[in-house]
Design an enzyme around this catalytic site. Sequence first.
Site, PDB file in Angstrom:
ATOM      1  CD  GLU A  40      41.387  37.403  41.703  1.00 25.69           C
ATOM      2  OE1 GLU A  40      41.228  38.330  42.177  1.00 25.69           O
ATOM      3  OE2 GLU A  40      42.349  36.542  41.659  1.00 25.69           O
ATOM      4  CB  ILE A  41      34.814  34.637  38.599  1.00 27.94           C
ATOM      5  CG1 ILE A  41      34.621  32.972  38.962  1.00 27.94           C
ATOM      6  CG2 ILE A  41      34.155  34.733  37.222  1.00 27.94           C
ATOM      7  CD1 ILE A  41      33.266  32.463  39.014  1.00 27.94           C
TER       8      ILE A  41
END
Length: 715
Positions: free
Chosen positions: A457-458
């Site tokens: 998850e960026i």
Amino acid sequence: MNFFDIEKTAAGIAIIWFDQQGEKVNKISPLFIESCADIFTDIATDDTIKAVILTSRKKDFVAGADLDAIYPITTPGQWAAVSRQAHTLLNQMEYSEKPIIAAMHGATMGGGLEMALACHYRIASNAKHTVFALPEVKLGLLPGGGGTQRLPELVGIPTALEMMLTGKNIYARKAKKIGLIDKLVNEYSLLRVAKKLALDMAGKKIVRKDKRSITDKLLGSNPVSRSLIFDQARKKVSKQTQGNYPAPYKIIECVEMGTYYGREVGIETEVRHFDELVVHPVSKQLMNLFFAITNKKKNPMQTQAKPVKKLAMLGAGFMGAGIAEVSADKNISVIIKDIKTKNITQAKRTIWKSLSKKIKKKVISEYEASLFMNRIKGQLDYQHFNTADIVVEAVFEDLDLKQKILAEVEANTHDQCIFATNTSALPISAIAAKAKRPQNVIGMHYFSPVPKMPLLEIVVTKQTAPWVTATALALGIEQGKTCIVVKDGPGFYTTRILAPFLNEALLMLEENGDVLQIDKCAQQLGYPVGPLTLMDEVGIDVGAHIMGGELMQFFKSRGSKNQTLPISDAPIAMAKAGYFGRKNKKGFYQYDKKGKKKKGLVNETIYGFFGGDSEAARHNFKDKLLRQRLMMIMTNEAARCLEEGIIQNPLDGDIGAIFGLGYPPFTGGPFRYLDTLGCDEALKRLEKLTEKYGIRFAPANIIQQYATSGKKFYP
């Protein structure tokens, strides 16, 4: 479309090169089957051809079935004709008077392996990326090219069932050991050895030796042991799938029918069941996920990404070791910095333990493992950080500590160095509040264990530079991760939708609920583990940190003067009392000395933290109600994240929930689940739950809007 190149040698060998035009991999489609059938018909009547070799010009042998051809099928019976045509081809190959040899290098998957099973001899390269699998079950399907019949005959029923029910990759050396492959050679010798074998076999009666072990032969020939194998397989499948996935049961039945009544009956069962599964909603959702994952391997911002040759890791804990491992695996030089030498030593031991397993399986050599470890350097200071392209921080979830570390990193790195924090809940903007280069700060939220969990998850802030996002995406894809880009905020996406789910389970306990029933209901929904087991695994102290942090304040802000949103403070009290979960063998469940959960044994003392008596009988809720509360609380929060722009689209929401949190994959994710259920029905359920349990179930605005308009998240 051209699928093959055919080369005829002077010695009378026909080499069929799989080389599908315009594709990176070879895929089996109806047109492929038709073209292949024509080739083998010609070969059968060509007296100048004595033997046949199947091989590939591409990196892999065959990637499997062409899902673009299968996915559109919606009418029962539509695929049966294709299946029968494929079986005719495979029978033609198997009973050919001219020997057919499969010479395989790289991945041989699905229908490609089923073609190889119909050959008279199988030779493979010993390269580390040479793997074999029948992964159809992961797509909600079954091996539809005779795999349910030929594989048990070749390797035995137990081994065949394990391969087909898990879909796991089998590396080359293990494939040879179990009898799946006849011979292993160096990749550069593959064709030469195949040609020699072809000439040796040409003109001779083709007789295959039964290479099954004595045990497999006895198990397969004894009606009692066979029955036991199938019964145990069904029990295991039921426990793992909770009946949510039809494919495993149908795979077992295909093998069973072939074993008891012969291959012809087994093949007919396979054709019938494949045709049923190909139009089943579960297979459609799992194929949707496959397409999504494949698409996520491309970086839409690649032109803005900068190369990452050196990564500096701050924190040598379990998470830091995992990030270092997946980076070094891609030939990225890694620096691990920690405040204690023993932590760095332990991180290296953790990585070496992982490599040792690969050495044992002959996936890599000891020399390759040594080169791997040489890419990882440990240190106590910031020396050489000025050469790092990115610094990934994975220290304790403390805002002041993270801000302090960020300042130190900025003082010891160049202006273009990215600072990525692995926080799971602290807002990135808060961490970057005092940064000199806030445009270089980004969140990269990995999931534990990093080498196994697929999601990354960026998290981007308003100040994060596009090239920083692009580079983080490129790095994640290179590390083998499925990446989603989300907007900064309390809990981002995954932690934000997980928190209400965990809180709901805790509130159920406050209502005098039962630990076992709550976890059981979550697993019935299709979650891999229940919420209370998950808290024990992650750490109750970690849960307490989240429950007492900014994310919970965010949820509480939804309340009003008339109605508050209840947040359980039990984890905070449990952590203060020394209940940390599995890591100290003190949590919701009882554990043995090795930290293994004792089956079905709850730690009764925990009920005291929920206002109940540990000796009192727990309230027996209706399973359906508990399942609905758990399912709707997370799904509703996911919808809120979409309407607030935390996630960019429904697809990212589905990928994040499934691969980060274990949201039931057969549903396709929260947004495909809402489309299947219908937002009108979702609205009714949420309104009933709101009436009974309060505003935490208040429907997201977007669900109300779609219920009124009839709009879907996936038009």
